[in-house]
Motif scaffolding. Structure first.
Motif, short mmCIF file in Angstrom:
data_model
loop_
_atom_site.label_atom_id
_atom_site.label_comp_id
_atom_site.label_asym_id
_atom_site.label_seq_id
_atom_site.Cartn_x
_atom_site.Cartn_y
_atom_site.Cartn_z
N HIS A 41 87.32 29.48 47.11
CA HIS A 41 87.90 29.58 45.77
C HIS A 41 88.14 28.15 45.27
CE1 HIS A 41 88.54 33.73 47.00
NE2 HIS A 41 88.75 34.02 45.73
N ILE A 42 87.65 27.87 44.06
CA ILE A 42 87.76 26.55 43.45
C ILE A 42 88.82 26.62 42.36
CG2 ILE A 42 86.50 24.63 42.46
CD1 ILE A 42 85.21 25.68 45.02
N ALA A 43 89.90 25.86 42.52
CA ALA A 43 90.98 25.83 41.53
C ALA A 43 90.90 24.54 40.72
CB ALA A 43 92.34 25.95 42.22
N TYR A 44 91.14 24.64 39.41
CA TYR A 44 91.03 23.50 38.51
C TYR A 44 91.79 23.81 37.23
CZ TYR A 44 87.50 26.78 36.87
OH TYR A 44 86.87 27.92 36.45
N VAL A 45 91.98 22.82 36.40
CA VAL A 45 92.70 22.98 35.14
C VAL A 45 91.83 22.45 34.01
CG1 VAL A 45 94.73 22.32 33.79
CG2 VAL A 45 94.96 22.81 36.24
N GLN A 49 95.05 24.93 31.03
CA GLN A 49 94.96 26.30 31.53
C GLN A 49 94.39 26.30 32.95
OE1 GLN A 49 95.70 29.56 30.40
NE2 GLN A 49 95.11 30.01 32.51
N PRO A 50 95.13 26.83 33.94
CA PRO A 50 94.59 26.89 35.31
C PRO A 50 93.57 28.01 35.47
CG PRO A 50 96.80 27.82 35.26
CD PRO A 50 96.53 27.29 33.87
N TYR A 51 92.56 27.75 36.28
CA TYR A 51 91.53 28.73 36.63
C TYR A 51 91.30 28.66 38.13
CZ TYR A 51 90.37 28.63 31.62
OH TYR A 51 90.43 28.68 30.26
N CYS A 52 90.75 29.75 38.68
CA CYS A 52 90.37 29.76 40.09
C CYS A 52 89.12 30.63 40.21
CB CYS A 52 91.49 30.31 40.96
SG CYS A 52 91.14 30.22 42.73
N THR A 53 88.03 30.03 40.68
CA THR A 53 86.73 30.70 40.69
C THR A 53 86.23 30.89 42.12
OG1 THR A 53 86.16 29.65 38.58
CG2 THR A 53 84.36 30.57 39.88
N PRO A 54 85.89 32.13 42.52
CA PRO A 54 85.27 32.34 43.84
C PRO A 54 83.78 32.03 43.76
CG PRO A 54 85.58 34.44 42.73
CD PRO A 54 86.15 33.39 41.81
N THR A 55 83.25 31.40 44.79
CA THR A 55 81.83 31.05 44.79
C THR A 55 81.34 30.79 46.21
OG1 THR A 55 80.17 29.53 43.86
CG2 THR A 55 82.29 28.59 44.48
N ALA A 56 80.05 30.98 46.43
CA ALA A 56 79.44 30.59 47.70
C ALA A 56 79.43 29.07 47.78
CB ALA A 56 78.03 31.14 47.81
N PHE A 57 79.65 28.53 48.97
CA PHE A 57 79.71 27.09 49.15
C PHE A 57 79.17 26.72 50.53
CE2 PHE A 57 83.04 28.05 51.97
CZ PHE A 57 83.35 26.90 52.70
N GLY A 81 83.29 14.74 35.88
CA GLY A 81 84.15 14.69 37.05
C GLY A 81 85.45 15.42 36.79
N LEU A 82 85.79 16.36 37.64
CA LEU A 82 86.97 17.18 37.45
C LEU A 82 87.72 17.32 38.77
CD1 LEU A 82 88.47 19.10 35.42
CD2 LEU A 82 87.11 20.95 36.39
N PRO A 83 89.01 16.99 38.83
CA PRO A 83 89.77 17.19 40.07
C PRO A 83 89.85 18.68 40.40
CG PRO A 83 90.95 15.74 38.54
CD PRO A 83 89.83 16.37 37.77
N VAL A 84 89.55 19.01 41.64
CA VAL A 84 89.58 20.40 42.06
C VAL A 84 90.24 20.53 43.43
CG1 VAL A 84 87.47 20.96 40.79
CG2 VAL A 84 87.33 20.36 43.20
N CYS A 85 90.64 21.74 43.73
CA CYS A 85 91.16 22.09 45.05
C CYS A 85 90.34 23.28 45.54
CB CYS A 85 92.64 22.44 44.98
SG CYS A 85 93.34 23.00 46.55
N LEU A 86 89.64 23.10 46.64
CA LEU A 86 88.80 24.17 47.21
C LEU A 86 89.52 24.75 48.42
CD1 LEU A 86 84.99 24.13 47.85
CD2 LEU A 86 86.55 24.61 49.76
N THR A 87 89.64 26.08 48.46
CA THR A 87 90.34 26.72 49.56
C THR A 87 89.49 27.81 50.21
OG1 THR A 87 91.38 28.42 48.16
CG2 THR A 87 92.57 26.36 48.44
N VAL A 88 89.72 27.99 51.49
CA VAL A 88 89.05 29.03 52.30
C VAL A 88 90.12 29.69 53.16
CG1 VAL A 88 87.57 29.37 54.32
CG2 VAL A 88 86.74 28.02 52.39
N THR A 89 90.05 31.01 53.29
CA THR A 89 90.99 31.73 54.15
C THR A 89 90.26 32.79 54.96
OG1 THR A 89 92.79 31.45 52.55
CG2 THR A 89 93.09 33.14 54.23
N HIS A 90 90.57 32.85 56.25
CA HIS A 90 90.10 33.92 57.13
C HIS A 90 91.31 34.76 57.55
CE1 HIS A 90 86.18 31.90 57.69
NE2 HIS A 90 86.90 30.78 57.77
N LEU A 91 91.30 36.04 57.26
CA LEU A 91 92.36 36.95 57.70
C LEU A 91 91.97 37.50 59.07
CD1 LEU A 91 94.95 38.59 57.20
CD2 LEU A 91 93.52 40.30 56.05
#
Length: 239
Positions: A41-45, A49-57, A81-91
């Motif tokens: 999930h890629i989070a950015y502003v 306005q905040p957004y969060c987009t799921p994508t293959a990476f 160029g845009l500051p982003v935060c990329l997150t991954v989670t395994h349950l």
């Protein structure tokens, strides 16, 4: 925490604050969490306005890549160029404890910070898209029809150097208060797995097409995270 070539630098941006003992900053741990995943999930502003987009990476060394439609608002905004935060989670499991407060989950997660940039060079863009296919499905790209110029034009590739990162892992199972263990209340860890199913061949595939050798690891019942980690190492080695 002293800086080390084997770990990401720690600052207020990536420091694990709650239950800090679960934090991981070493590259080996963070990379293992990233490489076991297909989707981030890629989070950015944009304009406040905040957004969060799921994508293959996928990861290549200290760079992360993802792709999307050239019409995407997020991707168009990243050209400069845009500051982003990329997150991954395994349950990994559900945890049922003896009180509601101690119910939890076992998990592995990673959070990566950087500045996303569009890959404009045509040769690098093509190389990255080919690498994505082979990272997920070993040796498959060489067997495919090449993408057309229009298909490449419709796809945007994003790259981001990992500036900072942190991982967080919980794998303790049930963790109740000492005085609660004697209570006659059911408590357990319930494992959660995403597994490979049996392939369903396209009904329009010509007769006699063999099953690709590169897909040998896609056996029914196998864990997806283990397979993705194996395929990453086949493509890029242990790094």
């Amino acid at each position: 925490m002293p800086e080390s070539p084997d770990a990401y630098p720690v600052s207020e941006r990536n420091k694990v604050r709650r239950l800090h003992e679960r934090g991981r900053y070493d590259r080996e741990s963070v990379h293992a969490i990233l490489d076991a995943a297909m989707v981030a999930h890629i989070a950015y502003v944009i304009d406040g306005q905040p957004y969060c987009t799921p994508t293959a990476f996928w990861r290549e060394g200290e760079h992360l890549y993802w792709h999307g439609s050239s019409a995407s608002r997020m991707l168009r905004s990243q050209r400069g160029g845009l500051p982003v935060c990329l997150t991954v989670t395994h349950l990994d499991s559900l945890v049922l404890a003896r009180c509601g407060f101690n119910h939890s989950v076992d998990y592995r997660s990673a959070m990566c910070f950087g500045t996303a940039q569009i890959i404009d060079d045509p040769a690098e863009k093509t190389r990255a898209l080919d690498a994505m296919i082979d990272r997920f499905y070993p040796d498959r790209n060489a067997t495919l029809r090449p993408s057309t110029a229009q298909e490449l034009k419709a796809t945007t590739v994003i790259g981001m150097a990992i500036e900072q990162a942190s991982g967080k892992i919980r794998n303790k199972g049930v963790g109740d208060e000492e005085e609660d263990y004697a209570l006659p209340i059911y408590a357990a860890r319930v494992p959660v797995r995403t597994v490979i199913g049996a392939a369903e061949p396209c009904p329009r595939m010509p007769a006699g097409v063999p099953y690709p050798e590169g897909l040998a690891g896609f056996t029914p019942g196998r864990r997806l995270d283990e397979l993705m980690l194996e395929n990453q190492r086949k493509k890029y080695g242990a790094e």
